[in-house]
Motif scaffolding. Structure first.
Motif, PDB file in Angstrom:
ATOM      1  N   SER A   1      62.097  28.260 -11.715  1.00  0.00           N
ATOM      2  CA  SER A   1      62.296  27.641 -10.409  1.00  0.00           C
ATOM      3  C   SER A   1      61.887  26.178 -10.440  1.00  0.00           C
ATOM      4  O   SER A   1      62.540  25.324  -9.853  1.00  0.00           O
ATOM      5  CB  SER A   1      61.523  28.404  -9.334  1.00  0.00           C
ATOM      6  OG  SER A   1      60.143  28.231  -9.541  1.00  0.00           O
ATOM      7  N   ARG A   2      60.843  25.876 -11.173  1.00  0.00           N
ATOM      8  CA  ARG A   2      60.411  24.475 -11.292  1.00  0.00           C
ATOM      9  C   ARG A   2      61.454  23.629 -12.000  1.00  0.00           C
ATOM     10  O   ARG A   2      61.640  22.461 -11.692  1.00  0.00           O
ATOM     11  CB  ARG A   2      59.107  24.396 -12.085  1.00  0.00           C
ATOM     12  CG  ARG A   2      57.901  24.713 -11.244  1.00  0.00           C
ATOM     13  CD  ARG A   2      56.904  23.602 -11.370  1.00  0.00           C
ATOM     14  NE  ARG A   2      55.964  23.688 -10.269  1.00  0.00           N
ATOM     15  CZ  ARG A   2      54.788  23.064 -10.254  1.00  0.00           C
ATOM     16  NH1 ARG A   2      54.436  22.313 -11.276  1.00  0.00           N
ATOM     17  NH2 ARG A   2      53.999  23.157  -9.216  1.00  0.00           N
ATOM     18  N   LEU A   3      62.097  24.237 -12.981  1.00  0.00           N
ATOM     19  CA  LEU A   3      63.081  23.482 -13.756  1.00  0.00           C
ATOM     20  C   LEU A   3      64.352  23.284 -12.956  1.00  0.00           C
ATOM     21  O   LEU A   3      65.039  22.278 -13.104  1.00  0.00           O
ATOM     22  CB  LEU A   3      63.397  24.220 -15.065  1.00  0.00           C
ATOM     23  CG  LEU A   3      62.318  24.189 -16.134  1.00  0.00           C
ATOM     24  CD1 LEU A   3      62.673  25.116 -17.284  1.00  0.00           C
ATOM     25  CD2 LEU A   3      62.083  22.773 -16.649  1.00  0.00           C
ATOM     26  N   LEU A   4      64.694  24.220 -12.095  1.00  0.00           N
ATOM     27  CA  LEU A   4      65.965  24.167 -11.378  1.00  0.00           C
ATOM     28  C   LEU A   4      65.871  23.341 -10.105  1.00  0.00           C
ATOM     29  O   LEU A   4      66.785  22.592  -9.766  1.00  0.00           O
ATOM     30  CB  LEU A   4      66.438  25.587 -11.054  1.00  0.00           C
ATOM     31  CG  LEU A   4      66.891  26.393 -12.264  1.00  0.00           C
ATOM     32  CD1 LEU A   4      67.231  27.814 -11.870  1.00  0.00           C
ATOM     33  CD2 LEU A   4      68.081  25.723 -12.953  1.00  0.00           C
ATOM     34  N   LEU A   5      64.762  23.471  -9.404  1.00  0.00           N
ATOM     35  CA  LEU A   5      64.631  22.779  -8.124  1.00  0.00           C
ATOM     36  C   LEU A   5      64.263  21.319  -8.357  1.00  0.00           C
ATOM     37  O   LEU A   5      63.597  20.994  -9.328  1.00  0.00           O
ATOM     38  CB  LEU A   5      63.554  23.459  -7.277  1.00  0.00           C
ATOM     39  CG  LEU A   5      63.849  24.913  -6.891  1.00  0.00           C
ATOM     40  CD1 LEU A   5      62.634  25.537  -6.212  1.00  0.00           C
ATOM     41  CD2 LEU A   5      65.072  24.987  -5.997  1.00  0.00           C
ATOM     42  N   PRO A   6      64.721  20.455  -7.457  1.00  0.00           N
ATOM     43  CA  PRO A   6      64.308  19.038  -7.579  1.00  0.00           C
ATOM     44  C   PRO A   6      62.789  18.957  -7.430  1.00  0.00           C
ATOM     45  O   PRO A   6      62.208  19.726  -6.655  1.00  0.00           O
ATOM     46  CB  PRO A   6      65.015  18.349  -6.410  1.00  0.00           C
ATOM     47  CG  PRO A   6      65.437  19.442  -5.487  1.00  0.00           C
ATOM     48  CD  PRO A   6      65.609  20.673  -6.309  1.00  0.00           C
ATOM     49  N   PRO A   7      62.165  18.074  -8.173  1.00  0.00           N
ATOM     50  CA  PRO A   7      60.696  18.015  -8.138  1.00  0.00           C
ATOM     51  C   PRO A   7      60.174  17.679  -6.751  1.00  0.00           C
ATOM     52  O   PRO A   7      60.711  16.813  -6.072  1.00  0.00           O
ATOM     53  CB  PRO A   7      60.360  16.921  -9.161  1.00  0.00           C
ATOM     54  CG  PRO A   7      61.624  16.176  -9.394  1.00  0.00           C
ATOM     55  CD  PRO A   7      62.763  17.082  -9.073  1.00  0.00           C
ATOM     56  N   ASP A   8      59.168  18.372  -6.359  1.00  0.00           N
ATOM     57  CA  ASP A   8      58.527  18.133  -5.065  1.00  0.00           C
ATOM     58  C   ASP A   8      57.385  17.151  -5.288  1.00  0.00           C
ATOM     59  O   ASP A   8      56.421  17.473  -5.988  1.00  0.00           O
ATOM     60  CB  ASP A   8      57.991  19.484  -4.556  1.00  0.00           C
ATOM     61  CG  ASP A   8      57.275  19.333  -3.213  1.00  0.00           C
ATOM     62  OD1 ASP A   8      57.092  18.174  -2.773  1.00  0.00           O
ATOM     63  OD2 ASP A   8      56.897  20.364  -2.643  1.00  0.00           O
ATOM     64  N   PRO A   9      57.514  15.931  -4.721  1.00  0.00           N
ATOM     65  CA  PRO A   9      56.489  14.902  -5.009  1.00  0.00           C
ATOM     66  C   PRO A   9      55.100  15.297  -4.514  1.00  0.00           C
ATOM     67  O   PRO A   9      54.102  14.797  -5.009  1.00  0.00           O
ATOM     68  CB  PRO A   9      57.005  13.662  -4.277  1.00  0.00           C
ATOM     69  CG  PRO A   9      57.986  14.164  -3.277  1.00  0.00           C
ATOM     70  CD  PRO A   9      58.546  15.448  -3.800  1.00  0.00           C
ATOM     71  N   THR A  10      55.011  16.206  -3.551  1.00  0.00           N
ATOM     72  CA  THR A  10      53.685  16.578  -3.042  1.00  0.00           C
ATOM     73  C   THR A  10      53.030  17.620  -3.926  1.00  0.00           C
ATOM     74  O   THR A  10      51.843  17.897  -3.804  1.00  0.00           O
ATOM     75  CB  THR A  10      53.786  17.151  -1.613  1.00  0.00           C
ATOM     76  OG1 THR A  10      54.542  18.369  -1.671  1.00  0.00           O
ATOM     77  CG2 THR A  10      54.448  16.168  -0.674  1.00  0.00           C
ATOM     78  N   GLU A  11      53.834  18.192  -4.783  1.00  0.00           N
ATOM     79  CA  GLU A  11      53.308  19.283  -5.621  1.00  0.00           C
ATOM     80  C   GLU A  11      52.349  18.751  -6.670  1.00  0.00           C
ATOM     81  O   GLU A  11      52.616  17.756  -7.329  1.00  0.00           O
ATOM     82  CB  GLU A  11      54.456  20.002  -6.301  1.00  0.00           C
ATOM     83  CG  GLU A  11      54.051  21.282  -6.959  1.00  0.00           C
ATOM     84  CD  GLU A  11      54.762  22.468  -6.333  1.00  0.00           C
ATOM     85  OE1 GLU A  11      54.115  23.486  -6.130  1.00  0.00           O
ATOM     86  OE2 GLU A  11      55.960  22.332  -6.052  1.00  0.00           O
ATOM     87  N   GLU A  12      51.250  19.430  -6.831  1.00  0.00           N
ATOM     88  CA  GLU A  12      50.259  19.053  -7.845  1.00  0.00           C
ATOM     89  C   GLU A  12      50.567  19.733  -9.166  1.00  0.00           C
ATOM     90  O   GLU A  12      51.387  20.648  -9.216  1.00  0.00           O
ATOM     91  CB  GLU A  12      48.871  19.484  -7.384  1.00  0.00           C
ATOM     92  CG  GLU A  12      48.404  18.854  -6.082  1.00  0.00           C
ATOM     93  CD  GLU A  12      47.354  17.805  -6.313  1.00  0.00           C
ATOM     94  OE1 GLU A  12      46.508  18.003  -7.203  1.00  0.00           O
ATOM     95  OE2 GLU A  12      47.390  16.759  -5.629  1.00  0.00           O
ATOM     96  N   GLY A  13      49.895  19.295 -10.175  1.00  0.00           N
ATOM     97  CA  GLY A  13      49.978  20.006 -11.455  1.00  0.00           C
ATOM     98  C   GLY A  13      51.126  19.519 -12.329  1.00  0.00           C
ATOM     99  O   GLY A  13      51.904  18.639 -11.945  1.00  0.00           O
ATOM    100  N   PRO A  14      51.246  20.093 -13.503  1.00  0.00           N
ATOM    101  CA  PRO A  14      52.250  19.643 -14.460  1.00  0.00           C
ATOM    102  C   PRO A  14      53.659  19.962 -13.986  1.00  0.00           C
ATOM    103  O   PRO A  14      53.888  20.907 -13.244  1.00  0.00           O
ATOM    104  CB  PRO A  14      51.907  20.430 -15.724  1.00  0.00           C
ATOM    105  CG  PRO A  14      51.100  21.587 -15.272  1.00  0.00           C
ATOM    106  CD  PRO A  14      50.420  21.178 -14.026  1.00  0.00           C
ATOM    107  N   SER A  15      54.607  19.116 -14.405  1.00  0.00           N
ATOM    108  CA  SER A  15      55.996  19.311 -14.015  1.00  0.00           C
ATOM    109  C   SER A  15      56.594  20.441 -14.828  1.00  0.00           C
ATOM    110  O   SER A  15      56.038  20.883 -15.835  1.00  0.00           O
ATOM    111  CB  SER A  15      56.781  18.031 -14.263  1.00  0.00           C
ATOM    112  OG  SER A  15      56.891  17.839 -15.662  1.00  0.00           O
ATOM    113  N   GLY A  16      57.776  20.891 -14.363  1.00  0.00           N
ATOM    114  CA  GLY A  16      58.486  21.937 -15.093  1.00  0.00           C
ATOM    115  C   GLY A  16      58.764  21.526 -16.518  1.00  0.00           C
ATOM    116  O   GLY A  16      58.630  22.320 -17.446  1.00  0.00           O
ATOM    117  N   GLU A  17      59.115  20.250 -16.704  1.00  0.00           N
ATOM    118  CA  GLU A  17      59.420  19.776 -18.058  1.00  0.00           C
ATOM    119  C   GLU A  17      58.188  19.842 -18.966  1.00  0.00           C
ATOM    120  O   GLU A  17      58.281  20.199 -20.127  1.00  0.00           O
ATOM    121  CB  GLU A  17      59.951  18.337 -18.029  1.00  0.00           C
ATOM    122  CG  GLU A  17      61.418  18.218 -17.678  1.00  0.00           C
ATOM    123  CD  GLU A  17      61.696  18.509 -16.210  1.00  0.00           C
ATOM    124  OE1 GLU A  17      60.756  18.386 -15.394  1.00  0.00           O
ATOM    125  OE2 GLU A  17      62.824  18.895 -15.889  1.00  0.00           O
TER     126      GLU A  17
END
Lengths: 267, 220, 220
Positions: free
Chosen positions: A96-112
């Motif tokens: 879901s992290r990889l598919l959805l556009p990144p949420d700028p408010t989200e903390e932690g490492p990115s899907g990538e």
């Protein structure tokens, strides 16, 4: 077998099981999970179907593959070990992290970043397997090359030397420390230090107690380590101190609540 | 074509050069626990080898060395040169496993040092024989530590540098805790199911009891 | 007169010639099945000997022979040349077959040492079974190393001299492919990031994501 399974087969199976033979094949796949050393191992095997360098692997594709595998296991009402389900949940999250556009408010490492770490783990596991194989294929002592067969046995000095390995030592310690765990319950008189014993001991020692001393110092040898023994000795020593004070042989004092109880000979 | 095959076959059955045969004999005699006969050597070597010739070369090669090729009956063996016997004294040391009582006593001293005899007996649950402690003292694996500041001022025991060297430890604190022993499978597997440790929880906090006990004991 | 005494004293304390020292090392190493350390060799040789120099000569002398002088960590041993293994059927010892898990665990310890149990599990993605470590310890291919200076001070594992000896390695730096692995960054201790699922992971925070995910998964 997952090993031999192509993408096509995977896709076809996602649409359900038309024939008994397909169902049997799918079950075989699940049963074969026993042959894998955990989810990472299974993922590594699945990644081989992509036929690319592990560094260029599509983690998203791998996640799909793994999740469809878990779905099939569920469809077949087969139980998977918890490890496999935890990995499935994590991969669903990653997907879901990889598919959805990144949420700028989200903390932690990115899907990538998460995907890159998984790829790193797979590559590292594969690398360790490769070197393990290389290691085992080396010339080995006792198989390819050999030590001296006859060591020298000059009988000039015969000195006896005792030896032990660290393993012996640790096993010995473990044996002692665990033997109590399995003893059937019994009222343990050995852990008891009676008031009479304490009184007798104190009477012998108070002659030396010219200065204020903590009564804890009067606990007998061998009753200071084990908590049960220590408790028993503390109680009886305290009671004995009270008894001696009553007899007018000693004085007691305590500077505050829970402070050490101190004792001194009364002249 | 047929010539090719001939040549191949010939080389296949041709004995290796003498130097190579010498290497073979050298390796076999070195690795064998018993003297090896000429016949046995040849039986193990490729077809067509002449062990006697190889041994003659080998014999010459080792003349005056620290190791000699000697004939024992109708067999051959390597032996260290007689004049160097004085170097072999160490090989004659007979090693024997330490008794269980000694190992347990030693383990308790290592894990709980400084520890008194009474404490050792308390932990082991049986009395410690004088011989056991004497043996460990003699081996220089334990020594007397400070006296305890308790009435009677009993002597304590601690482990020595020799002990650490023998067991390859930097210091006694490096000894694995009870929990780690269990995780490594070193405890006999008799614990009730409920009390079984779970894999992976060995490193953090669940180890409290032995860990703190141990560090407390070492904090002086 | 006084000159005479001087000379005598000098020769008394003079180390034997290098050729003689070479013979001594040769004999001592031949007599032992286990590798012998430089220190041990020198301890047994007359005062003033230089075992390292003698060994350098000895090493050269045995080049290309059926028996070779090899280095194992800090120690030295004679071993038969690997190409002659086919002659030794009689001496071959059947080593216990190692499981795949044991082989991988061994490799991880060798390449990542000193390494904790948790790190091994991180790399393999599966918990390390009790028997696996036990078996490797028993074979004396691994031993406990220093504790890690991280919270909980977990014990580490390292490979032993027996391991090096068995696989014909001079030291752990000679492990096959070590340089390549290091260059590829595969030996770095990369901490797991974020919510990666971990083996036997008990702490609350790193487990959060899978937890939620899992409950989702079971909602059917």
């Amino acid at each position: 077998m997952v090993r031999a399974m192509s993408e096509d087969e995977f896709n076809r199976q996602e649409h359900g099981f038309d024939t008994v033979s397909e169902r049997v094949a799918a079950e075989a796949l699940i049963v074969d999970v026993d042959g894998y050393e955990g989810p990472l191992d299974l993922l590594l095997t699945m990644s081989r179907t992509q036929k690319v360098d592990l560094r260029k692997i599509s983690v998203l594709e791998l996640a799909r593959q793994y999740l469809s595998f878990v779905d099939r296991a569920k469809a077949l009402r087969l139980e998977l070990a918890a490890d496999y389900l935890v990995m499935a949940a994590w991969l669903a999250f990653l997907k879901s992290r990889l598919l959805l556009p990144p949420d700028p408010t989200e903390e932690g490492p990115s899907g990538e970043e998460l995907a890159a770490h998984l790829a790193f783990q797979l590559e590292r596991l594969q690398a360790m397997r490769d070197v393990a194989a290389r290691l085992m294929a080396r010339d080995r002592l006792g198989r390819d090359f050999f030590a001296r067969g006859r060591t020298e046995d000059v009988t000039r000095v015969r000195k006896l030397r005792y030896t032990a390995t660290l393993l012996d030592l640790m096993q010995g310690y473990a044996r002692i420390r665990t033997k109590d765990e399995f003893r059937p319950y019994a009222f343990d008189r050995e852990a008891l230090f009676t008031l009479e014993q304490a009184l007798e001991r104190m009477r012998g020692l108070i002659g030396f107690a010219g200065n204020w001393t903590d009564i804890a110092g009067y606990l007998p040898d061998g009753f200071t380590h084990d908590p049960a023994r220590r408790r028993s000795a503390t109680a009886s020593t305290f009671a004995a101190a009270l008894e001696l004070a009553k007899e007018g042989k000693v004085e007691l004092r305590q500077s505050g609540v829970f402070a050490p109880v101190e004792l001194r000979r009364k002249d | 074509m047929s010539q090719d095959t001939d040549e191949k076959e010939q080389s296949l059955f041709q004995a290796p050069p003498v130097a190579e045969q010498e290497r073979m004999c050298e390796a076999m005699l070195f690795a064998s626990a018993e003297p090896v006969t000429l016949r046995e050597l040849e039986a193990r070597m490729p077809h067509g080898c002449d062990a006697a010739e190889a041994l003659a070369h080998l014999h010459k090669r080792y003349e005056g060395r620290g190791v000699l090729l000697v004939r024992v009956g109708d067999a051959w063996a390597f032996r260290t040169a007689p004049d160097l016997g004085f170097l072999m004294e160490k090989e004659t040391v007979e090693t024997r496993k330490l008794s269980r009582a000694a190992i347990e006593t030693l383990a308790i001293i290592a894990y709980h040092q400084p520890v008194t005899r009474a404490e050792i007996e308390e932990i082991r649950g049986v009395s410690v024989s004088r011989g056991t402690v004497d043996q460990l003292l003699e081996m220089e694996w334990i020594r007397f530590g400070r006296r305890k500041m308790t009435p009677g001022r009993p002597v304590t025991f601690v482990v020595t540098q020799e002990f650490l060297d023998h067991f390859g430890l930097e210091n006694a604190r490096d000894l694995p805790g009870l929990k780690e022993l269990r995780a490594a499978g070193l405890l006999e597997n008799r614990a009730p199911i409920g009390a079984m440790p779970q894999v992976g929880d060995g490193d953090a906090d669940s180890d409290e009891a032995p860990q703190t006990g141990q560090s407390e004991l070492f904090e002086d």
